[in-house]
Motif scaffolding. Structure first.
Motif, PDB file in Angstrom:
ATOM      1  N   SER A 142      65.588  48.220  46.810  1.00 20.19           N
ATOM      2  CA  SER A 142      66.016  47.201  45.849  1.00 20.19           C
ATOM      3  C   SER A 142      66.675  46.024  46.568  1.00 20.19           C
ATOM      4  CB  SER A 142      67.001  47.806  44.834  1.00 20.19           C
ATOM      5  OG  SER A 142      66.352  48.771  44.031  1.00 20.19           O
ATOM      6  N   ARG A 143      67.459  46.337  47.590  1.00 24.90           N
ATOM      7  CA  ARG A 143      68.088  45.283  48.377  1.00 24.90           C
ATOM      8  C   ARG A 143      67.053  44.568  49.245  1.00 24.90           C
ATOM      9  NH1 ARG A 143      74.039  45.621  50.286  1.00 24.90           N
ATOM     10  NH2 ARG A 143      73.748  43.516  49.486  1.00 24.90           N
ATOM     11  N   THR A 144      66.079  45.335  49.754  1.00 26.59           N
ATOM     12  CA  THR A 144      65.004  44.714  50.518  1.00 26.59           C
ATOM     13  C   THR A 144      64.262  43.700  49.663  1.00 26.59           C
ATOM     14  OG1 THR A 144      64.694  46.722  51.860  1.00 26.59           O
ATOM     15  CG2 THR A 144      62.878  45.140  51.815  1.00 26.59           C
ATOM     16  N   ALA A 145      63.935  44.098  48.442  1.00 31.99           N
ATOM     17  CA  ALA A 145      63.217  43.198  47.520  1.00 31.99           C
ATOM     18  C   ALA A 145      64.026  41.946  47.237  1.00 31.99           C
ATOM     19  CB  ALA A 145      62.894  43.936  46.226  1.00 31.99           C
ATOM     20  N   ARG A 146      65.333  42.102  47.081  1.00 35.02           N
ATOM     21  CA  ARG A 146      66.193  40.948  46.796  1.00 35.02           C
ATOM     22  C   ARG A 146      66.186  39.948  47.951  1.00 35.02           C
ATOM     23  NH1 ARG A 146      72.732  41.308  47.142  1.00 35.02           N
ATOM     24  NH2 ARG A 146      73.084  39.081  47.490  1.00 35.02           N
ATOM     25  N   PHE A 147      66.369  40.452  49.167  1.00 34.10           N
ATOM     26  CA  PHE A 147      66.427  39.548  50.317  1.00 34.10           C
ATOM     27  C   PHE A 147      65.051  38.989  50.667  1.00 34.10           C
ATOM     28  CE2 PHE A 147      70.373  42.017  51.036  1.00 34.10           C
ATOM     29  CZ  PHE A 147      71.264  40.958  51.036  1.00 34.10           C
ATOM     30  N   SER A 163      62.778  38.286  48.455  1.00 36.00           N
ATOM     31  CA  SER A 163      62.570  37.226  47.464  1.00 36.00           C
ATOM     32  C   SER A 163      63.285  35.947  47.886  1.00 36.00           C
ATOM     33  CB  SER A 163      63.075  37.697  46.095  1.00 36.00           C
ATOM     34  OG  SER A 163      62.900  36.696  45.128  1.00 36.00           O
ATOM     35  N   GLU A 164      64.516  36.088  48.391  1.00 37.37           N
ATOM     36  CA  GLU A 164      65.257  34.916  48.875  1.00 37.37           C
ATOM     37  C   GLU A 164      64.538  34.264  50.062  1.00 37.37           C
ATOM     38  OE1 GLU A 164      69.306  35.815  49.736  1.00 37.37           O
ATOM     39  OE2 GLU A 164      69.745  36.583  47.731  1.00 37.37           O
ATOM     40  N   TYR A 205      72.947  48.675  53.324  1.00 38.74           N
ATOM     41  CA  TYR A 205      71.511  48.553  53.071  1.00 38.74           C
ATOM     42  C   TYR A 205      70.792  49.902  53.109  1.00 38.74           C
ATOM     43  CZ  TYR A 205      72.939  43.866  54.451  1.00 38.74           C
ATOM     44  OH  TYR A 205      73.601  42.669  54.559  1.00 38.74           O
ATOM     45  N   TYR A 230      59.181  33.596  41.009  1.00 39.01           N
ATOM     46  CA  TYR A 230      58.844  35.023  40.966  1.00 39.01           C
ATOM     47  C   TYR A 230      57.801  35.312  42.037  1.00 39.01           C
ATOM     48  CZ  TYR A 230      56.778  39.429  39.626  1.00 39.01           C
ATOM     49  OH  TYR A 230      56.301  40.702  39.656  1.00 39.01           O
ATOM     50  N   ARG A 259      63.906  28.831  42.907  1.00 34.81           N
ATOM     51  CA  ARG A 259      63.830  30.239  42.558  1.00 34.81           C
ATOM     52  C   ARG A 259      62.517  30.495  41.839  1.00 34.81           C
ATOM     53  NH1 ARG A 259      67.489  32.842  45.642  1.00 34.81           N
ATOM     54  NH2 ARG A 259      69.478  31.733  45.612  1.00 34.81           N
TER      55      ARG A 259
END
Length: 246
Positions: free
Chosen positions: A48-53, A55-56, A34, A5, A3
């Motif tokens: 916000s969900r785009t950024a989360r996925f 990042s993953e 989404y 940044y 994980r």
């Protein structure tokens, strides 16, 4: 999975049009989680969900690159220069790529693809050594056309010696054949999904505009940066191991 940044900013995504989806008549109901709103008949993706996925996905490709795994980027949309950018991004990340056309069975019929790649390398070597100049012009013209065709369709995977460890797909609808082959073979996939896509098909889906060059370029640049960072660690480790063995 590591994980870390990553440099992902919602305002930059908004400026790139990452949030702009398809018309509400063309949506896939599975994309409802989404989608944040609709404006003038256009669905808006929740950034916000785009950024989360995203990042993953960066964590995934970073881990793959730092352990020496091979990645393949697929994006054959010729509109707006997407295919050309896919080529440039893949070369920067030292990844394999397909940006012209996905040939059926490219992965599922790997033995045929390997034979084509061997022929491609043989023709390239022959041309470099001037063999085309020592045969009749008609025969040389046939070989040149064959070489040109192989370069067009296989140029981005000419150094691929085995199936990729991860495939990054820039447009689920357009690249469904590639996605389907990965699903059959169990190859992990990262896929951009617009509001008309099925989020359940890829192993890791990134909700985003998959038609616009600015959106694709922004997303791919973030992924490529993560890959390059991973490659740097892999090269440093490999160099250290080589030096210790001397």
């Amino acid at each position: 999975m590591t994980r870390r940044y990553w440099n992902i900013h919602l305002e930059e995504m908004r400026k790139a049009g990452v949030h702009l989806g398809h018309g509400i008549k063309n949506w896939n109901p599975k994309m409802a989680p989404y989608i944040s709103a609709n404006r003038k008949g256009i669905h808006i993706t929740n950034l916000s969900r785009t950024a989360r996925f995203l990042s993953e996905a960066c964590d995934l490709v970073f881990d793959a690159a730092r352990t020496g795994k091979h990645l393949l980027i697929v994006g054959t949309n010729t509109k707006g220069g997407v295919a050309k950018f896919v080529e440039l991004a893949a070369k920067r990340a030292r990844c394999h790529y397909v940006n012209t056309k996905w040939l059926g069975g490219m992965l599922t019929n790997w033995s045929t693809t390997e034979a084509r790649l061997r022929q491609f390398k043989h023709l390239r070597a022959g041309q470099k050594m001037g063999q085309f100049q020592r045969i009749p012009k008609r025969d040389a013209a046939i070989l040149k056309r064959k070489l040109s065709t192989l370069q067009k369709y296989l140029g981005g995977i000419k150094y691929m010696t085995e199936l990729p460890d991860i495939v990054i797909i820039m447009n689920q609808k357009k690249e469904y054949k590639a996605l389907r082959e990965c699903m059959i073979l169990g190859i992990p996939t990262i896929c951009l999904i617009d509001t008309n896509c099925d989020p359940d098909l890829a192993d890791l889906s990134i909700p985003a505009n998959d038609d616009n060059l600015l959106s694709i370029r922004w997303i791919l640049n973030v992924l490529v940066s993560a890959i390059c960072e991973g490659h740097s660690i892999w090269e440093d480790r490999s160099s250290y191991i080589r030096n210790r063995s001397l």
